[in-house]
Motif scaffolding. Structure first.
Motif, PDB file in Angstrom:
ATOM      1  N   UNK A 101      -1.263  -2.932   6.592  1.00 34.91           N
ATOM      2  CA  UNK A 101      -0.519  -3.031   5.332  1.00 34.91           C
ATOM      3  C   UNK A 101      -1.509  -3.037   4.171  1.00 34.91           C
ATOM      4  N   UNK A 102      -1.113  -2.426   3.066  1.00 36.36           N
ATOM      5  CA  UNK A 102      -1.966  -2.385   1.876  1.00 36.36           C
ATOM      6  C   UNK A 102      -1.133  -2.684   0.639  1.00 36.36           C
ATOM      7  N   UNK A 103      -1.751  -3.372  -0.317  1.00 32.79           N
ATOM      8  CA  UNK A 103      -1.117  -3.686  -1.589  1.00 32.79           C
ATOM      9  C   UNK A 103      -1.950  -3.189  -2.743  1.00 32.79           C
ATOM     10  N   UNK A 104      -1.271  -2.752  -3.805  1.00 31.02           N
ATOM     11  CA  UNK A 104      -1.957  -2.074  -4.900  1.00 31.02           C
ATOM     12  C   UNK A 104      -1.674  -2.766  -6.231  1.00 31.02           C
ATOM     13  N   UNK A 105      -2.460  -2.366  -7.239  1.00 29.21           N
ATOM     14  CA  UNK A 105      -2.260  -2.872  -8.593  1.00 29.21           C
ATOM     15  C   UNK A 105      -0.967  -2.351  -9.214  1.00 29.21           C
ATOM     16  N   UNK A 106      -0.391  -1.309  -8.653  1.00 31.91           N
ATOM     17  CA  UNK A 106       0.863  -0.793  -9.198  1.00 31.91           C
ATOM     18  C   UNK A 106       2.080  -1.591  -8.709  1.00 31.91           C
TER      19      UNK A 106
END
Length: 476
Positions: A101-106
Protein backbone atom coordinates in the motif's frame (compact mmCIF):
# COMPACT_ATOMS: atom_id res chain seq x y z
CA UNK A 1 54.47 -62.43 -56.27
CA UNK A 2 56.70 -65.49 -55.75
CA UNK A 3 58.05 -64.16 -52.54
CA UNK A 4 54.61 -63.64 -51.21
CA UNK A 5 53.58 -67.14 -52.11
CA UNK A 6 56.59 -68.59 -50.32
CA UNK A 7 55.81 -66.52 -47.30
CA UNK A 8 52.28 -67.67 -47.20
CA UNK A 9 53.31 -71.30 -47.78
CA UNK A 10 55.89 -71.17 -44.97
CA UNK A 11 53.43 -69.59 -42.56
CA UNK A 12 51.40 -72.80 -42.52
CA UNK A 13 54.14 -74.65 -40.64
CA UNK A 14 54.92 -71.90 -38.01
CA UNK A 15 53.76 -72.59 -34.44
CA UNK A 16 50.93 -70.43 -32.97
CA UNK A 17 52.30 -67.41 -31.04
CA UNK A 18 50.33 -66.13 -27.97
CA UNK A 19 50.54 -62.38 -27.44
CA UNK A 20 49.53 -60.48 -24.25
CA UNK A 21 47.61 -57.26 -24.95
CA UNK A 22 47.09 -54.58 -22.21
CA UNK A 23 43.70 -52.84 -22.39
CA UNK A 24 42.67 -49.66 -20.53
CA UNK A 25 39.26 -50.43 -19.11
CA UNK A 26 37.01 -47.85 -17.34
CA UNK A 27 33.74 -48.25 -15.57
CA UNK A 28 30.90 -46.97 -17.81
CA UNK A 29 29.64 -44.74 -15.00
CA UNK A 30 32.91 -42.79 -15.07
CA UNK A 31 32.77 -41.76 -18.72
CA UNK A 32 29.11 -42.00 -19.73
CA UNK A 33 26.23 -39.71 -18.70
CA UNK A 34 24.19 -41.02 -15.79
CA UNK A 35 20.90 -40.03 -17.43
CA UNK A 36 19.90 -39.16 -20.98
CA UNK A 37 20.46 -35.46 -21.55
CA UNK A 38 23.13 -35.07 -18.87
CA UNK A 39 26.55 -33.68 -19.90
CA UNK A 40 29.30 -36.20 -20.49
CA UNK A 41 31.57 -36.41 -17.41
CA UNK A 42 35.16 -35.33 -17.91
CA UNK A 43 38.26 -36.71 -16.22
CA UNK A 44 41.10 -34.42 -15.23
CA UNK A 45 44.58 -34.84 -13.88
CA UNK A 46 44.64 -32.77 -10.69
CA UNK A 47 48.42 -32.77 -10.35
CA UNK A 48 49.38 -29.06 -9.97
CA UNK A 49 52.60 -29.64 -11.89
CA UNK A 50 50.55 -30.50 -14.94
CA UNK A 51 48.70 -27.17 -14.79
CA UNK A 52 51.23 -24.33 -14.38
CA UNK A 53 48.75 -21.69 -15.62
CA UNK A 54 45.75 -22.68 -13.47
CA UNK A 55 46.00 -19.60 -11.23
CA UNK A 56 46.26 -17.23 -14.19
CA UNK A 57 43.22 -18.86 -15.81
CA UNK A 58 41.24 -18.57 -12.59
CA UNK A 59 42.06 -14.87 -12.28
CA UNK A 60 40.92 -14.31 -15.86
CA UNK A 61 37.68 -16.09 -15.04
CA UNK A 62 37.24 -13.92 -11.95
CA UNK A 63 37.75 -10.80 -14.06
CA UNK A 64 35.21 -12.03 -16.59
CA UNK A 65 32.76 -12.86 -13.79
CA UNK A 66 32.92 -9.41 -12.23
CA UNK A 67 32.69 -7.76 -15.66
CA UNK A 68 29.62 -9.83 -16.50
CA UNK A 69 28.04 -8.77 -13.22
CA UNK A 70 28.45 -5.11 -14.13
CA UNK A 71 27.33 -5.71 -17.75
CA UNK A 72 24.09 -7.36 -16.66
CA UNK A 73 23.41 -4.88 -13.82
CA UNK A 74 20.03 -3.55 -14.96
CA UNK A 75 18.18 -3.02 -11.67
CA UNK A 76 15.09 -1.10 -12.81
CA UNK A 77 12.06 -3.36 -13.34
CA UNK A 78 8.91 -1.22 -13.60
CA UNK A 79 7.08 1.87 -12.40
CA UNK A 80 3.70 1.74 -10.64
CA UNK A 81 1.73 4.87 -11.52
CA UNK A 82 -1.44 6.31 -10.07
CA UNK A 83 -0.34 9.05 -7.69
CA UNK A 84 -0.09 12.66 -8.84
CA UNK A 85 2.09 13.93 -5.99
CA UNK A 86 4.95 12.75 -3.80
CA UNK A 87 4.69 9.22 -2.37
CA UNK A 88 5.63 9.67 1.28
CA UNK A 89 4.65 6.37 2.88
CA UNK A 90 4.48 2.69 1.93
CA UNK A 91 3.65 -0.49 3.83
CA UNK A 92 3.93 -4.20 3.02
CA UNK A 93 1.06 -6.51 3.87
CA UNK A 94 2.22 -9.08 6.47
CA UNK A 95 2.48 -12.72 5.35
CA UNK A 96 2.32 -11.77 1.65
CA UNK A 97 5.06 -11.31 -0.92
CA UNK A 98 3.62 -8.78 -3.33
CA UNK A 99 0.83 -6.68 -1.74
CA UNK A 100 1.96 -3.12 -0.96
CA UNK A 101 0.00 0.00 0.00
CA UNK A 102 1.18 3.54 -0.74
CA UNK A 103 -0.03 6.97 0.35
CA UNK A 104 0.62 10.27 -1.37
CA UNK A 105 0.56 14.00 -0.74
CA UNK A 106 -2.48 14.24 -3.00
CA UNK A 107 -4.53 12.40 -0.35
CA UNK A 108 -4.74 9.24 -2.45
CA UNK A 109 -4.34 5.68 -1.24
CA UNK A 110 -3.40 2.77 -3.54
CA UNK A 111 -2.99 -0.95 -2.86
CA UNK A 112 -0.60 -2.45 -5.44
CA UNK A 113 -0.12 -6.01 -6.60
CA UNK A 114 3.59 -5.89 -7.38
CA UNK A 115 3.81 -9.23 -9.22
CA UNK A 116 1.03 -8.28 -11.65
CA UNK A 117 1.94 -4.57 -11.63
CA UNK A 118 -1.71 -3.67 -11.09
CA UNK A 119 -3.84 -1.74 -8.60
CA UNK A 120 -6.11 -3.71 -6.30
CA UNK A 121 -7.59 -0.63 -4.62
CA UNK A 122 -7.44 3.06 -5.48
CA UNK A 123 -9.06 5.69 -3.25
CA UNK A 124 -8.41 9.17 -4.61
CA UNK A 125 -9.61 11.27 -1.67
CA UNK A 126 -8.81 9.04 1.26
CA UNK A 127 -7.72 12.13 3.24
CA UNK A 128 -7.88 15.89 2.86
CA UNK A 129 -4.26 16.86 2.50
CA UNK A 130 -1.40 14.41 2.42
CA UNK A 131 -1.45 10.82 3.64
CA UNK A 132 1.36 10.68 6.21
CA UNK A 133 1.08 7.06 7.33
CA UNK A 134 -0.32 3.72 6.21
CA UNK A 135 -0.20 0.18 7.63
CA UNK A 136 -2.03 -3.13 7.35
CA UNK A 137 -4.08 -4.47 10.24
CA UNK A 138 -5.79 -7.78 10.85
CA UNK A 139 -8.25 -9.48 8.48
CA UNK A 140 -7.23 -7.57 5.32
CA UNK A 141 -7.86 -4.20 6.92
CA UNK A 142 -5.89 -1.09 6.07
CA UNK A 143 -5.21 1.88 8.34
CA UNK A 144 -4.24 5.32 7.09
CA UNK A 145 -3.65 8.67 8.77
CA UNK A 146 -3.12 12.18 7.47
CA UNK A 147 -2.72 15.83 8.27
CA UNK A 148 -6.53 16.18 8.36
CA UNK A 149 -6.36 14.83 11.96
CA UNK A 150 -8.19 11.63 11.06
CA UNK A 151 -7.33 7.95 11.15
CA UNK A 152 -9.37 5.80 8.75
CA UNK A 153 -9.89 2.06 8.71
CA UNK A 154 -10.51 0.49 5.28
CA UNK A 155 -11.42 -2.96 4.02
CA UNK A 156 -8.92 -3.86 1.31
CA UNK A 157 -10.08 -7.44 0.67
CA UNK A 158 -12.61 -6.71 -2.07
CA UNK A 159 -10.82 -3.78 -3.58
CA UNK A 160 -10.85 -4.95 -7.19
CA UNK A 161 -14.43 -6.24 -7.28
CA UNK A 162 -15.96 -3.16 -5.69
CA UNK A 163 -13.89 -0.51 -7.45
CA UNK A 164 -15.89 2.18 -9.22
CA UNK A 165 -14.02 2.18 -12.52
CA UNK A 166 -11.81 -0.46 -14.01
CA UNK A 167 -9.01 -0.23 -16.53
CA UNK A 168 -6.28 -2.44 -17.95
CA UNK A 169 -3.87 -1.72 -15.11
CA UNK A 170 -6.22 -2.64 -12.27
CA UNK A 171 -8.68 -0.88 -10.03
CA UNK A 172 -9.73 2.63 -10.88
CA UNK A 173 -10.69 5.36 -8.41
CA UNK A 174 -13.08 4.13 -5.74
CA UNK A 175 -15.81 6.00 -3.84
CA UNK A 176 -15.58 3.52 -1.01
CA UNK A 177 -16.27 4.72 2.53
CA UNK A 178 -14.06 3.78 5.47
CA UNK A 179 -15.22 1.21 8.02
CA UNK A 180 -14.28 3.53 10.90
CA UNK A 181 -12.92 7.03 11.46
CA UNK A 182 -10.85 7.86 14.54
CA UNK A 183 -10.64 11.66 15.05
CA UNK A 184 -7.56 13.20 16.66
CA UNK A 185 -6.58 16.57 18.06
CA UNK A 186 -3.44 17.13 15.97
CA UNK A 187 -2.08 16.19 12.56
CA UNK A 188 -0.77 12.63 12.44
CA UNK A 189 2.71 11.90 11.11
CA UNK A 190 2.94 8.11 11.30
CA UNK A 191 0.99 4.95 12.16
CA UNK A 192 1.92 1.34 12.91
CA UNK A 193 -0.13 -1.72 13.86
CA UNK A 194 0.51 -4.21 16.67
CA UNK A 195 1.65 -7.57 15.36
CA UNK A 196 -0.91 -9.71 17.20
CA UNK A 197 -3.54 -7.56 18.93
CA UNK A 198 -6.11 -5.16 17.38
CA UNK A 199 -4.04 -2.18 18.56
CA UNK A 200 -2.21 0.51 16.63
CA UNK A 201 0.01 3.45 17.56
CA UNK A 202 0.11 6.93 16.04
CA UNK A 203 2.63 9.76 16.11
CA UNK A 204 1.58 13.42 16.36
CA UNK A 205 2.57 15.81 19.14
CA UNK A 206 2.65 12.67 21.33
CA UNK A 207 2.51 8.91 20.91
CA UNK A 208 -0.97 7.43 21.28
CA UNK A 209 -2.13 3.81 21.40
CA UNK A 210 -5.57 3.05 19.95
CA UNK A 211 -7.93 0.08 19.93
CA UNK A 212 -9.72 -0.72 16.65
CA UNK A 213 -12.99 -1.17 18.56
CA UNK A 214 -12.88 2.20 20.34
CA UNK A 215 -13.13 5.69 18.91
CA UNK A 216 -10.67 7.36 21.31
CA UNK A 217 -7.05 6.62 22.23
CA UNK A 218 -6.68 4.19 25.12
CA UNK A 219 -3.31 5.58 26.29
CA UNK A 220 -0.97 8.52 25.73
CA UNK A 221 2.75 7.81 25.89
CA UNK A 222 5.14 10.71 26.47
CA UNK A 223 7.92 11.89 28.71
CA UNK A 224 7.02 14.70 31.14
CA UNK A 225 9.77 16.94 29.74
CA UNK A 226 9.06 16.12 26.09
CA UNK A 227 7.80 18.89 23.79
CA UNK A 228 8.77 17.47 20.42
CA UNK A 229 6.66 16.51 17.43
CA UNK A 230 6.90 12.76 16.97
CA UNK A 231 7.69 12.03 13.32
CA UNK A 232 7.65 8.20 13.20
CA UNK A 233 6.62 5.26 15.36
CA UNK A 234 7.26 1.50 15.02
CA UNK A 235 6.39 -1.63 17.01
CA UNK A 236 9.13 -4.17 17.66
CA UNK A 237 8.65 -7.27 15.53
CA UNK A 238 9.58 -9.81 18.22
CA UNK A 239 8.61 -8.10 21.49
CA UNK A 240 5.40 -6.54 20.19
CA UNK A 241 4.72 -4.48 23.31
CA UNK A 242 7.92 -2.45 22.78
CA UNK A 243 7.45 0.72 20.77
CA UNK A 244 10.04 3.12 19.36
CA UNK A 245 9.63 6.69 18.12
CA UNK A 246 11.75 9.50 16.74
CA UNK A 247 11.04 13.20 17.24
CA UNK A 248 11.81 16.59 15.79
CA UNK A 249 13.97 17.48 18.82
CA UNK A 250 16.59 14.88 17.74
CA UNK A 251 15.31 12.22 20.15
CA UNK A 252 14.89 8.47 19.89
CA UNK A 253 12.54 7.06 22.53
CA UNK A 254 11.56 3.56 23.65
CA UNK A 255 8.13 2.86 25.19
CA UNK A 256 6.46 -0.14 26.79
CA UNK A 257 2.70 -0.20 26.19
CA UNK A 258 2.25 -2.60 29.14
CA UNK A 259 3.46 0.03 31.62
CA UNK A 260 2.13 2.93 29.54
CA UNK A 261 5.22 5.11 29.81
CA UNK A 262 8.49 5.96 28.11
CA UNK A 263 11.39 3.80 29.26
CA UNK A 264 14.52 5.31 27.66
CA UNK A 265 15.39 8.23 25.45
CA UNK A 266 18.55 9.48 23.74
CA UNK A 267 19.28 12.87 22.21
CA UNK A 268 21.41 12.78 19.05
CA UNK A 269 23.46 15.36 17.17
CA UNK A 270 20.99 15.53 14.28
CA UNK A 271 17.35 14.51 13.97
CA UNK A 272 16.29 11.18 12.49
CA UNK A 273 13.82 10.92 9.61
CA UNK A 274 12.93 7.20 9.71
CA UNK A 275 13.46 4.08 11.77
CA UNK A 276 13.14 0.34 11.18
CA UNK A 277 13.45 -2.72 13.46
CA UNK A 278 15.61 -5.63 12.34
CA UNK A 279 13.47 -8.73 11.56
CA UNK A 280 16.16 -11.17 12.74
CA UNK A 281 17.83 -9.31 15.63
CA UNK A 282 15.04 -7.99 17.88
CA UNK A 283 17.35 -5.61 19.77
CA UNK A 284 18.71 -3.89 16.64
CA UNK A 285 17.11 -0.74 15.28
CA UNK A 286 18.10 1.28 12.21
CA UNK A 287 17.86 5.08 12.10
CA UNK A 288 18.02 7.26 8.98
CA UNK A 289 19.51 10.60 9.97
CA UNK A 290 19.54 14.15 8.70
CA UNK A 291 23.38 14.15 8.75
CA UNK A 292 23.53 11.96 5.58
CA UNK A 293 24.29 8.79 7.60
CA UNK A 294 22.44 5.73 8.85
CA UNK A 295 23.00 4.23 12.30
CA UNK A 296 22.26 0.85 13.83
CA UNK A 297 21.76 0.78 17.59
CA UNK A 298 21.53 -2.07 20.06
CA UNK A 299 18.75 -0.93 22.41
CA UNK A 300 20.56 -2.59 25.34
CA UNK A 301 23.38 -0.07 24.90
CA UNK A 302 22.17 3.20 23.41
CA UNK A 303 25.15 5.40 24.25
CA UNK A 304 26.96 4.51 20.97
CA UNK A 305 25.75 3.15 17.62
CA UNK A 306 26.92 -0.32 16.69
CA UNK A 307 27.64 0.76 13.09
CA UNK A 308 27.67 3.94 11.00
CA UNK A 309 26.74 3.73 7.30
CA UNK A 310 28.16 6.54 5.14
CA UNK A 311 27.39 7.09 1.47
CA UNK A 312 24.50 9.51 0.97
CA UNK A 313 25.33 13.12 0.16
CA UNK A 314 22.05 14.56 1.51
CA UNK A 315 19.55 13.78 4.25
CA UNK A 316 18.41 10.15 4.43
CA UNK A 317 14.61 10.14 4.33
CA UNK A 318 13.66 6.46 4.61
CA UNK A 319 15.00 3.01 5.43
CA UNK A 320 13.74 -0.57 5.58
CA UNK A 321 15.29 -3.95 6.45
CA UNK A 322 15.30 -6.94 4.16
CA UNK A 323 13.23 -9.86 5.55
CA UNK A 324 16.50 -11.82 5.81
CA UNK A 325 18.06 -9.18 8.09
CA UNK A 326 21.28 -9.25 6.03
CA UNK A 327 20.63 -6.09 4.00
CA UNK A 328 18.62 -2.89 4.15
CA UNK A 329 17.59 -0.19 1.72
CA UNK A 330 17.65 3.58 2.15
CA UNK A 331 16.37 6.50 0.11
CA UNK A 332 17.63 10.05 0.35
CA UNK A 333 17.21 13.67 -0.60
CA UNK A 334 20.07 13.13 -3.08
CA UNK A 335 17.64 11.25 -5.39
CA UNK A 336 19.32 7.87 -4.98
CA UNK A 337 18.29 4.49 -3.57
CA UNK A 338 21.09 2.62 -1.81
CA UNK A 339 21.25 -1.00 -0.69
CA UNK A 340 23.60 -1.79 2.20
CA UNK A 341 24.98 -5.00 3.65
CA UNK A 342 24.48 -5.29 7.39
CA UNK A 343 27.70 -4.45 9.21
CA UNK A 344 29.42 -2.95 6.11
CA UNK A 345 29.37 0.82 6.44
CA UNK A 346 30.63 1.83 2.99
CA UNK A 347 30.30 1.05 -0.73
CA UNK A 348 26.56 0.41 -1.02
CA UNK A 349 24.75 -0.48 -4.23
CA UNK A 350 23.41 2.75 -5.79
CA UNK A 351 20.26 3.01 -7.95
CA UNK A 352 19.19 6.18 -9.76
CA UNK A 353 17.31 7.34 -12.83
CA UNK A 354 17.19 10.62 -14.70
CA UNK A 355 13.55 11.30 -13.80
CA UNK A 356 13.50 10.09 -10.20
CA UNK A 357 13.34 12.95 -7.73
CA UNK A 358 13.89 12.94 -3.96
CA UNK A 359 13.15 9.52 -2.50
CA UNK A 360 10.68 9.76 0.38
CA UNK A 361 9.96 6.08 1.09
CA UNK A 362 11.62 2.70 0.48
CA UNK A 363 10.46 -0.85 1.08
CA UNK A 364 11.55 -4.47 0.58
CA UNK A 365 9.15 -7.07 -0.80
CA UNK A 366 8.40 -10.14 1.30
CA UNK A 367 10.71 -12.44 -0.69
CA UNK A 368 13.69 -10.00 -0.44
CA UNK A 369 14.11 -10.08 -4.24
CA UNK A 370 12.80 -6.61 -5.01
CA UNK A 371 12.95 -3.10 -3.59
CA UNK A 372 10.28 -0.42 -3.94
CA UNK A 373 10.91 3.32 -3.82
CA UNK A 374 8.43 6.20 -3.67
CA UNK A 375 9.65 9.60 -4.75
CA UNK A 376 8.63 13.23 -5.23
CA UNK A 377 7.61 12.64 -8.84
CA UNK A 378 4.62 10.50 -7.79
CA UNK A 379 5.95 7.13 -8.99
CA UNK A 380 6.47 3.89 -7.09
CA UNK A 381 9.43 2.18 -8.75
CA UNK A 382 10.34 -1.51 -8.56
CA UNK A 383 14.04 -2.42 -8.46
CA UNK A 384 15.92 -5.68 -8.21
CA UNK A 385 17.51 -6.20 -4.81
CA UNK A 386 20.58 -7.54 -6.66
CA UNK A 387 21.12 -5.60 -9.86
CA UNK A 388 22.48 -8.44 -12.04
CA UNK A 389 19.93 -11.10 -11.03
CA UNK A 390 18.13 -12.85 -13.86
CA UNK A 391 14.34 -12.59 -13.83
CA UNK A 392 12.47 -15.72 -14.82
CA UNK A 393 13.34 -19.41 -14.70
CA UNK A 394 16.96 -20.26 -13.86
CA UNK A 395 18.04 -23.76 -14.85
CA UNK A 396 20.30 -25.95 -12.73
CA UNK A 397 23.27 -25.34 -15.04
CA UNK A 398 22.72 -21.58 -14.91
CA UNK A 399 22.46 -21.71 -11.12
CA UNK A 400 25.73 -23.68 -10.91
CA UNK A 401 27.47 -21.17 -13.20
CA UNK A 402 26.16 -18.23 -11.14
CA UNK A 403 27.37 -19.80 -7.91
CA UNK A 404 30.78 -20.55 -9.45
CA UNK A 405 31.15 -16.94 -10.58
CA UNK A 406 30.18 -15.71 -7.12
CA UNK A 407 32.79 -17.95 -5.51
CA UNK A 408 35.39 -16.63 -7.94
CA UNK A 409 34.54 -13.03 -7.06
CA UNK A 410 34.75 -13.80 -3.34
CA UNK A 411 38.11 -15.57 -3.76
CA UNK A 412 39.67 -12.81 -5.86
CA UNK A 413 38.13 -9.78 -4.16
CA UNK A 414 41.56 -8.70 -2.88
CA UNK A 415 42.90 -8.41 -6.42
CA UNK A 416 43.26 -4.73 -7.33
CA UNK A 417 41.68 -4.96 -10.79
CA UNK A 418 38.81 -7.24 -9.72
CA UNK A 419 38.05 -5.01 -6.73
CA UNK A 420 38.11 -1.85 -8.84
CA UNK A 421 35.59 -3.22 -11.34
CA UNK A 422 33.35 -4.59 -8.57
CA UNK A 423 33.10 -1.36 -6.59
CA UNK A 424 32.93 1.18 -9.43
CA UNK A 425 29.51 2.85 -9.74
CA UNK A 426 28.56 5.54 -12.22
CA UNK A 427 26.76 8.33 -10.37
CA UNK A 428 24.86 11.35 -11.69
CA UNK A 429 27.12 14.35 -11.98
CA UNK A 430 25.39 16.38 -9.20
CA UNK A 431 25.71 13.44 -6.79
CA UNK A 432 29.35 12.85 -7.74
CA UNK A 433 30.24 16.53 -7.31
CA UNK A 434 28.39 16.71 -3.98
CA UNK A 435 30.30 13.65 -2.74
CA UNK A 436 33.55 15.24 -3.84
CA UNK A 437 32.72 18.49 -2.01
CA UNK A 438 31.65 16.61 1.11
CA UNK A 439 34.90 14.65 1.12
CA UNK A 440 36.89 17.89 0.84
CA UNK A 441 34.98 19.47 3.73
CA UNK A 442 35.47 16.45 6.00
CA UNK A 443 39.20 16.35 5.20
CA UNK A 444 39.52 20.06 6.01
CA UNK A 445 37.68 19.55 9.30
CA UNK A 446 39.96 16.66 10.20
CA UNK A 447 43.09 18.71 9.45
CA UNK A 448 41.76 21.59 11.53
CA UNK A 449 41.19 19.32 14.54
CA UNK A 450 44.67 17.83 14.20
CA UNK A 451 46.26 21.28 14.09
CA UNK A 452 44.24 22.45 17.07
CA UNK A 453 45.32 19.37 19.01
CA UNK A 454 48.92 19.84 17.94
CA UNK A 455 49.05 23.44 19.22
CA UNK A 456 47.22 22.77 22.49
CA UNK A 457 48.45 21.59 25.85
CA UNK A 458 49.06 17.84 26.02
CA UNK A 459 45.84 16.00 26.91
CA UNK A 460 43.59 19.06 26.60
CA UNK A 461 42.01 18.11 23.24
CA UNK A 462 41.81 14.36 23.07
CA UNK A 463 40.64 12.78 19.82
CA UNK A 464 37.09 11.46 20.02
CA UNK A 465 35.86 8.41 18.15
CA UNK A 466 33.23 9.04 15.48
CA UNK A 467 30.72 6.77 17.22
CA UNK A 468 31.10 8.68 20.48
CA UNK A 469 29.97 11.92 18.82
CA UNK A 470 26.54 10.70 17.70
CA UNK A 471 24.66 10.57 21.04
CA UNK A 472 24.72 13.70 23.18
CA UNK A 473 22.76 12.50 26.22
CA UNK A 474 20.73 9.54 27.44
CA UNK A 475 17.65 9.73 29.67
CA UNK A 476 15.82 6.91 31.40
Amino acid sequence: MVVSRVTLHASRYLPAVQQKISVLQHAPSAHLPARPGDPTPTSRNLDPLMHPFARARERTRALNAVKMERMFAKPFVASLEGHVDAVETMARKPETLDIVASGSWDGGLIVHDVSRRSRLLHIEDAHKGKVSGVCFGQQDRLLSCGVDRNIKLWDSHKGFEESGEEDDTGAGPSKRKPLSIFPGKAAFNSIDHHRYDPLFATASNLVQVWDETKSAAISNLTLPTSTETVTAVKFNLAEASVLASIGSDRTFTLYDIRTGKAERRIIMQMRSNALSWSPTFPTTVLLASEDHNLYTFDIRQLNTPSQIYKGHVAAVMSCDWSPTGLEFVSGGWDRTVRIWKEGVGTQPEVYHTKRMQRVMSTLYTGDARFVLSGSDDGNVRIWKAHASDKLGIVTARERAAIEYRQSLKARWKADAEVNKIARTRHLPKPVYKAAQLKRTMLDAQRVKEERRRKHSRAGENKPKAERKKVVIAEQS
